[in-house]
Design a protein around this motif. Structure first.
Motif: not given
Length: 260
Positions: A60, A55-56, A52, A87-89, A45-46, A58, A42
């Motif tokens: 993913y 990021r509702e 974070q 996101t990390q998802d 995005s950052t 993403s 991400g």
């Protein structure tokens, strides 16, 4: 909407920095830009100041079908630049997608549903691998932009990437083309840098952009402030180089689509 994947399976070549600043440069010329962050880290995005909590939805959620494209869009601080955050998802997405039909075409299907005329160009920031996420990006894209660090090992990685592109063309996306190779982290004080640049140009010719991105501390500092280098310090050598690269890229775009 013109779709360009920014990919290189080797990490640390300036891929995300290129995605952020090239997107900003294109938006500065008046184009409406969508940046899709497809990297589980991400960083794009950052680097655009999207934390974070914002990021509702993403990339993913797009890939697994949890939401529509419009629901995942985040407006950035840069005028005319929208973002699909990561996101990390995404880290587990490649395993989950194995169970889906047409798992290599998930991103293409989502982007094809974009409202006509909303964006002129879409940039897809890929993870540093040649897995299912990057394959989705290449299938969805019309063109590929390859950031290439000016060092010896980068040449070996480029060869592997070009082989993957040929496989994608043969199996999934015959229209995929290589828009260009952008030389990054260029250091004129290092003789090896010039040698690698010369070798790449001798091999790929006009595919290599004339603009080279120099090593520049301001490019490294900007993400910690949540803004592109073009906003953080538009007079630094890195920002000026990315603006030249944006103009060079525009010159390579299909002119009828740009006019539309």
């Amino acid at each position: 909407m013109i779709r360009i994947a920014i990919a290189n399976q080797k990490g640390g070549v300036g891929k995300t920095t290129t995605a952020i600043n090239l997107a900003t440069g294109l938006a500065a010329t008046g184009l409406r830009v969508l940046l899709v962050d497809l990297d589980p880290q991400g960083n794009a995005s950052t680097g655009l100041g999207v934390d974070q909590a914002a990021r509702e939805r993403s990339s993913y959620d797009l890939l697994v079908g949890n939401c529509a494209l419009d629901d995942s869009i985040v407006t950035t601080r840069v005028p005319k630049l929208d973002l699909v955050p990561a996101t990390q998802d995404l880290s587990g997405a490649e395993i989950e997608l194995i169970e889906y039909e047409e798992r290599t075409h998930r991103l293409e299907r989502v982007l094809s549903e974009a409202q006509p005329g909303r964006w002129d160009i879409c940039l897809i920031d890929c993870p540093p691998s040649l897995g299912l996420l990057t394959i989705n990006a290449m299938v969805a894209a019309q063109s590929l932009l390859v950031p290439l660090q000016c060092e010896f090992f980068a040449l070996e990685g480029l060869s592997q990437l070009l082989q993957t592109v040929e496989r994608i063309r043969g199996r999934f996306n015959p229209g995929l083309s290589i828009m260009g190779v952008a030389l990054t982290m260029y250091d004129r004080r290092n003789r090896l840098t010039d040698q690698v640049a010369d070798d790449v140009r001798a091999c790929l010719g006009d595919l290599v952009f004339s603009t080279v991105i120099p090593r520049n501390v301001r490019l490294s500092e900007a993400p910690s402030h949540g803004v592109p280098a073009l906003i953080y310090d538009f007079r630094c050598s890195g920002s000026e180089a990315y603006m030249r690269l944006a103009r060079e890229l525009i010159a390579r775009l299909p002119q009828e689509e740009v006019a539309a």
